[in-house]
Each structure stands twice: as structure tokens, then as C-alpha cells.
Scaffold this motif. Structure first.
Motif, PDB file in Angstrom:
ATOM      1  N   ILE A  96       0.835  -1.207   0.000  1.00 31.20           N
ATOM      2  CA  ILE A  96       0.000   0.000   0.000  1.00 31.20           C
ATOM      3  C   ILE A  96       0.866   1.252   0.000  1.00 31.20           C
ATOM      4  CG2 ILE A  96      -0.249  -0.049   2.533  1.00 31.20           C
ATOM      5  CD1 ILE A  96      -2.969   1.037   0.074  1.00 31.20           C
ATOM      6  N   VAL A  97       2.029   1.163   0.670  1.00 28.87           N
ATOM      7  CA  VAL A  97       2.933   2.320   0.705  1.00 28.87           C
ATOM      8  C   VAL A  97       3.455   2.613  -0.693  1.00 28.87           C
ATOM      9  CG1 VAL A  97       5.088   3.192   1.648  1.00 28.87           C
ATOM     10  CG2 VAL A  97       3.570   1.862   3.086  1.00 28.87           C
ATOM     11  N   TRP A  98       3.813   1.533  -1.410  1.00 32.93           N
ATOM     12  CA  TRP A  98       4.269   1.730  -2.783  1.00 32.93           C
ATOM     13  C   TRP A  98       3.199   2.387  -3.627  1.00 32.93           C
ATOM     14  CZ3 TRP A  98       8.588   2.350  -4.946  1.00 32.93           C
ATOM     15  CH2 TRP A  98       9.731   1.718  -4.457  1.00 32.93           C
ATOM     16  N   ILE A 108       0.760   4.319  -2.644  1.00 39.78           N
ATOM     17  CA  ILE A 108       0.557   5.734  -2.287  1.00 39.78           C
ATOM     18  C   ILE A 108       1.715   6.582  -2.811  1.00 39.78           C
ATOM     19  CG2 ILE A 108       0.478   7.309  -0.323  1.00 39.78           C
ATOM     20  CD1 ILE A 108      -1.157   5.165   1.128  1.00 39.78           C
ATOM     21  N   ILE A 109       2.951   6.062  -2.689  1.00 40.66           N
ATOM     22  CA  ILE A 109       4.107   6.823  -3.179  1.00 40.66           C
ATOM     23  C   ILE A 109       3.970   7.097  -4.675  1.00 40.66           C
ATOM     24  CG2 ILE A 109       6.579   6.662  -3.667  1.00 40.66           C
ATOM     25  CD1 ILE A 109       6.910   5.208  -1.028  1.00 40.66           C
ATOM     26  N   LYS A 110       3.642   6.051  -5.419  1.00 42.74           N
ATOM     27  CA  LYS A 110       3.526   6.222  -6.874  1.00 42.74           C
ATOM     28  C   LYS A 110       2.398   7.182  -7.226  1.00 42.74           C
ATOM     29  CE  LYS A 110       5.135   1.551  -7.939  1.00 42.74           C
ATOM     30  NZ  LYS A 110       4.641   0.207  -8.294  1.00 42.74           N
ATOM     31  N   THR A 111       1.267   7.033  -6.519  1.00 40.12           N
ATOM     32  CA  THR A 111       0.137   7.915  -6.806  1.00 40.12           C
ATOM     33  C   THR A 111       0.511   9.372  -6.556  1.00 40.12           C
ATOM     34  OG1 THR A 111      -1.309   6.144  -6.102  1.00 40.12           O
ATOM     35  CG2 THR A 111      -2.288   8.311  -6.305  1.00 40.12           C
ATOM     36  N   PHE A 112       1.197   9.614  -5.429  1.00 43.06           N
ATOM     37  CA  PHE A 112       1.550  10.993  -5.127  1.00 43.06           C
ATOM     38  C   PHE A 112       2.572  11.542  -6.113  1.00 43.06           C
ATOM     39  CE2 PHE A 112      -0.808  10.905  -1.223  1.00 43.06           C
ATOM     40  CZ  PHE A 112      -1.146  12.228  -1.073  1.00 43.06           C
ATOM     41  N   PHE A 113       3.422  10.648  -6.639  1.00 46.39           N
ATOM     42  CA  PHE A 113       4.345  11.103  -7.672  1.00 46.39           C
ATOM     43  C   PHE A 113       3.568  11.670  -8.869  1.00 46.39           C
ATOM     44  CE2 PHE A 113       6.569  10.244 -11.651  1.00 46.39           C
ATOM     45  CZ  PHE A 113       7.733  10.961 -11.448  1.00 46.39           C
ATOM     46  N   PHE A 114       2.515  10.964  -9.264  1.00 37.34           N
ATOM     47  CA  PHE A 114       1.777  11.445 -10.442  1.00 37.34           C
ATOM     48  C   PHE A 114       0.920  12.664 -10.127  1.00 37.34           C
ATOM     49  CE2 PHE A 114       3.093   7.404 -12.050  1.00 37.34           C
ATOM     50  CZ  PHE A 114       3.528   7.781 -13.287  1.00 37.34           C
ATOM     51  N   ILE A 115       0.429  12.726  -8.880  1.00 36.87           N
ATOM     52  CA  ILE A 115      -0.282  13.958  -8.491  1.00 36.87           C
ATOM     53  C   ILE A 115       0.677  15.142  -8.595  1.00 36.87           C
ATOM     54  CG2 ILE A 115      -1.368  15.136  -6.566  1.00 36.87           C
ATOM     55  CD1 ILE A 115      -2.483  12.422  -5.700  1.00 36.87           C
ATOM     56  N   GLY A 116       1.896  14.943  -8.089  1.00 40.63           N
ATOM     57  CA  GLY A 116       2.907  15.996  -8.195  1.00 40.63           C
ATOM     58  C   GLY A 116       3.214  16.349  -9.631  1.00 40.63           C
ATOM     59  N   LEU A 117       3.261  15.326 -10.476  1.00 38.81           N
ATOM     60  CA  LEU A 117       3.516  15.575 -11.902  1.00 38.81           C
ATOM     61  C   LEU A 117       2.400  16.433 -12.502  1.00 38.81           C
ATOM     62  CD1 LEU A 117       5.261  14.777 -14.417  1.00 38.81           C
ATOM     63  CD2 LEU A 117       3.517  13.080 -14.863  1.00 38.81           C
TER      64      LEU A 117
END
Lengths: 318, 172
Positions: A261-263, A265-274
Motif C-alpha cells: 500500500i505504501v508503494w 501511495i508513493i507512486k500515486t503521489f508522484f503522479f499527483i505531483g507531476l
């Protein structure tokens, strides 16, 4: 019995987490935009300004919730709920991690596409029922943009479906065990990101809102929490699209060392940041540019990607 | 087109690690230039007397008419304002009063923090405006250089001034 309770916890947990992430996104976006523009962004309310959204929400609740007398009342009230409902329903099929997720739908990908198509209704009805020429113009633009970008949004995902051989999002994630689909489906990924930006009506493609020309587009007559629904709906949409990109192209929850789940969330937030960085850096195209870009470049590219992927899969027989 | 967009995205992304230009005001103080045009004061000459001679030039020069005063004279024939009032809710801090002042009495200072909860508190009287120092121009005393005769100083006794010539004594 205990299974039902577990399921309920699952559903409620996802709902609460998704909603609170979406609610905190305006602050994240404003902070990040500030940093990208050599400013600080809101940092006064609470530690690092995290309570800014709370302050905004209190402000929205205390505003007059005005319904224009010339509006089509029932439709006007229903329209903002449609966008929230469709996007939140889409989260049902997102596989967050092996144990977390609402339903394991066989046609999860189609369900997601269907729900994002229904989102057009919200925008269209909002613009139509407000009985205001600017909101109607905004809604017309929104409908045209979302419909035409939906075409190749679906097509760009078909490459993923061909390779993994399933519409089930959980199985698509499992099919990326050896290689994330962002490598064989790089064109599909690019097309999907662009289409997703247009679907969520984020800044490079925010012609539907276009505050500098249409004031606010389709939600021009909305105030109070009805406006808040559109506002938060946009951020829920961003979260959804980011998690879909992660699921379809970046191996979902898969990753070394950390829990799944951490992975995710990390990936999702990366794309939100993008998405936020894209908003900070790219200008808005003209409407005819947007349309011709969609139909003349992106659609052929998606079709070509589909053709080549299909051909390769057929030739190698895997 | 995609390439140039990506380049601009990268260039914007690099700003994430650049220095912020924001000055976080209440904690960080901005630099105020010595000639900053802020709160208006009335200065005194080196002897500690008021410099203002109540000539009304500042009131005339003021484009928003925020200065009002009443002239009066003391027993030496020296002019001074009986009352001097600046309405800072009107003042636009243009500095024209400072330029108009012949005696360097009225000066603008680098202070801008004059917020009030009550509008009436923005009207500054002479006691609020007058400071004990000389402001920006040290050692300047208008009555010491002006050729006007007041009590304690007759004609010809000013600095850089010759004694008045008695025309009748020049007669052949």
C-alpha cells in the motif's frame, strides 16, 4: 458476518482516506505551485499551513448557498453530486494492494471508463441548468473536450489489455510482475496521461473553466458547498487518474522492501505531483488547437499503438 | 511540441530547489531604503525648537489635502503652528510636502506600520507628529540662515550674512 464487517471497514476506509487525500490536495497543490514559482504558498494556518483546507472549508460552509431563480432547480442541485458520485464509484475498482480494494470486477477497466464518461453529465447539466450563457459555453466546451478525449483514452488503454489479456485491474497489476507496462506501452502511457489531463479538466486543458475568459465556465453560478463539490471533485478526479496510471502502467502496488500500500501511495503521489508541475508550467492551448490535437495527433497515435501492440502480441503468440 | 513542453516542465521543476523570493513579513523584515516615504514627522532644529514655520506650503502642495494647520507667533516674532494635523487615512505618501517644505521641518520616514482598528486614530495631531531629533538634515537651523529678524537675532546676524548697509552713510 466477520467478512461483511471486514468488507465494510475496507469500503469506509478507502472512502475516508480517498476523501481526506482529495481534501488535502488543494493545500498540496497550492504549496507546490508556490514552490515552483519561488514562493512559499499558504504556510500560516497550522503547521506548514496544513489546516488551510479546513479554513477554506469553513469559509465555503459559511457562504450563501445560492440557487439562481432562473436556474433549473432539481438539475442544478443534482449536477455537482453526479461528478462526486461517479468518481468515487470509480475508486471501487482500483486495486490499492492485495487485500485492499472494494470489488474485484472482471471488467474493472471498462467500469472506470464508463464512470469517467458519466462525469461529462455533471459538467453538461451544471452548465445547462444554470441558465447562464457563460456557463453554457463552458459546458459546451467541456462536453466537446471530454467526449473527444475519451475516445482515445479508452483506446490508449487497450494496449495494456492486449498484453495482459484481461480487463480486471487486479490481474493487470499482477501481469506487470516482470515488467511495468510503462516500458512496452510508452506511447499508450503518454496518450493516456494527456487524455487524463483533459478528462480531469486540469490546467493545460482547463478550457472548460478558463477563469480568464469564461470566468469559471460551467460552475459559474455555483456557490457554497455545491461549488466545493466541483472543487473537491476535481481533486478526487486527479487522485483517481493518478492511481489509474499507477495501476495500469507502473505496476500498481508492486515494489521492493516497502509494504504494497505504501508503494501504491508513493507512486500515486508522484503522479499527483507531476500533474501539479504540468499545471505550473504549460500554457492553455486554443480550443481549436485542443480539438485538432486530440483528433489528428492523439487518436491516430493511440490507434497505431493499438495496431502495433496487437501485431507484436499476435506474432510472438504470448 | 511535446519536447518543448517537456523542457519547460523541467525548467519549472528546477525552481522547486531555488531560493524563495518571498520575505515572510512579520518574522522577516524587508529592507527599507533611507529615503523610503513612510510615516510623516515634524523635526526640530539643533536647539530643540520646532523647525516648522507654519508657511502652509505643505498643505498647499498636498494633492489629497490631508495636511491642515494653523499658524501663530511667539513673543519673539517666531512663527510656529498652533496645531498641525495630518490625516493618514488620506495621505498617499507622495512626499510632495517634504519637497515643498522650506525649513526641512516635515520629513517622511522609513516606517509604514501604522495600522489602526479605528479610522479616527489615523488622524495625527502635532504632538504625535513632532519628534525630538533633527531627522535627515543635521545641524540645519532655518532661523540661523534666513535673513528674517526675530527676537534675539537682528538683521545681518545670520550665518553667511553681512551686516545691512546703511544707505544714508554712503552719501558723499
Amino acid at each position: 458476518m466477520s467478512e461483511t464487517v471486514l468488507h465494510l471497514i475496507n469500503v469506509l476506509g478507502i472512502l475516508i482516506v480517498v476523501l481526506s487525500i482529495a481534501a488535502s490536495l488543494p493545500w498540496v497543490e497550492r504549496r507546490l505551485l508556490g514552490y515552483l514559482q519561488d514562493r512559499y504558498g499558504p504556510n500560516r494556518v497550522g503547521p506548514f499551513g496544513v489546516l488551510q483546507t479546513v479554513a477554506d472549508a469553513i469559509k465555503l460552509f459559511t457562504k450563501e448557498d445560492w440557487i439562481p431563480p432562473f436556474a433549473d432547480k432539481p438539475v442544478f442541485i443534482i449536477a455537482p453530486t453526479v461528478i462526486m458520485t461517479t468518481i468515487l464509484t470509480s475508486f471501487a475498482v482500483v486495486p490499492f494492494s492485495p487485500g485492499i480494494g472494494v470489488i474485484d470486477l472482471n471488467i474493472g477497466l471498462l467500469f472506470f471508463l464508463a464512470m469517467s464518461s458519466l462525469g461529462v453529465y455533471s459538467v453538461m447539466l451544471a452548465g445547462w441548468s444554470a441558465n447562464n450563457k457563460y456557463s453554457l459555453l463552458g459546458a459546451l466546451r467541456a462536453a466537446a473536450q471530454m467526449l473527444s478525449y475519451e475516445v482515445f483514452m479508452g483506446l490508449s488503454l487497450m494496449g495494456v489489455v492486449i498484453i495482459s489479456g484481461t480487463f480486471n485491474l487486479r490481474n493487470i497489476v499482477l501481469a506487470q510482475k516482470n515488467m511495468w507496462f510503462c516500458i512496452p506501452q510508452i506511447i499508450g502511457l503518454i496518450v493516456f496521461i494527456i487524455a487524463a489531463l483533459a478528462e480531469t479538466r486540469r490546467l493545460p486543458f482547463d478550457l472548460t473553466e478558463a477563469e480568464s475568459e469564461l470566468v469559471a465556465g460551467y460552475h459559474i453560478e455555483y456557490s457554497g458547498m455545491k461549488f466545493g463539490m466541483f472543487y473537491i471533485g476535481e481533486y478526487v478526479g486527479v487522485t483517481l487518474i493518478s492511481s489509474m496510471i499507477v495501476t495500469l502502467f507502473f505496476g500498481g502496488w508492486q515494489g521492493p522492501f516497502l509494504p504494497p500500500i505504501v508503494w501504491f501511495i508513493i507512486k500515486t503521489f508522484f503522479f499527483i505531483g507531476l500533474f501539479i508541475t504540468l499545471r505550473a508550467s504549460l500554457p492553455r492551448p486554443r480550443f481549436d488547437q485542443l480539438m485538432s490535437y486530440g483528433w489528428k495527433v492523439m487518436l491516430p497515435l493511440a490507434l497505431l499503438n493499438l495496431l502495433v501492440t496487437g501485431g507484436i502480441v499476435l506474432a510472438t503468440g504470448s | 511540441m511535446i519536447i518543448s513542453a517537456l523542457i519547460s516542465v523541467w525548467n519549472v521543476f528546477k525552481h522547486l530547489f531555488k531560493k524563495r523570493v518571498t520575505i515572510q513579513y512579520p518574522e522577516e523584515r524587508p529592507y527599507l531604503a533611507p529615503r523610503w516615504r513612510g510615516r510623516i514627522i515634524l523635526s526640530r532644529d539643533p536647539n530643540g525648537e520646532e523647525r516648522c514655520v507654519a508657511c502652509y506650503l505643505c498643505a498647499v502642495a498636498c494633492p489629497v489635502d490631508c495636511i491642515s494647520l494653523q499658524a501663530t507667533e511667539d513673543e519673539h516674532g517666531r512663527r510656529y503652528p498652533e496645531w498641525f494635523r495630518i490625516n493618514f487615512s488620506r495621505c498617499i505618501f507622495c512626499g510632495l510636502c517634504e519637497e515643498a517644505c522650506p525649513t526641512y521641518a516635515i520629513q517622511l520616514t522609513p516606517d509604514f506600520e501604522m495600522c489602526e482598528y479605528d479610522r479616527q486614530n489615523l488622524v495625527y495631531e502635532k504632538e504625535d507628529l513632532l519628534i525630538d531629533g533633527q531627522g535627515k538634515y543635521h545641524g540645519y537651523n532655518f532661523y540661523r540662515v534666513a535673513g528674517v529678524a526675530i527676537g534675539g537675532k537682528d538683521k545681518g546676524e545670520s550665518e553667511n550674512e553681512d551686516a545691512p548697509i546703511d544707505l544714508r552713510s554712503l552719501l558723499p
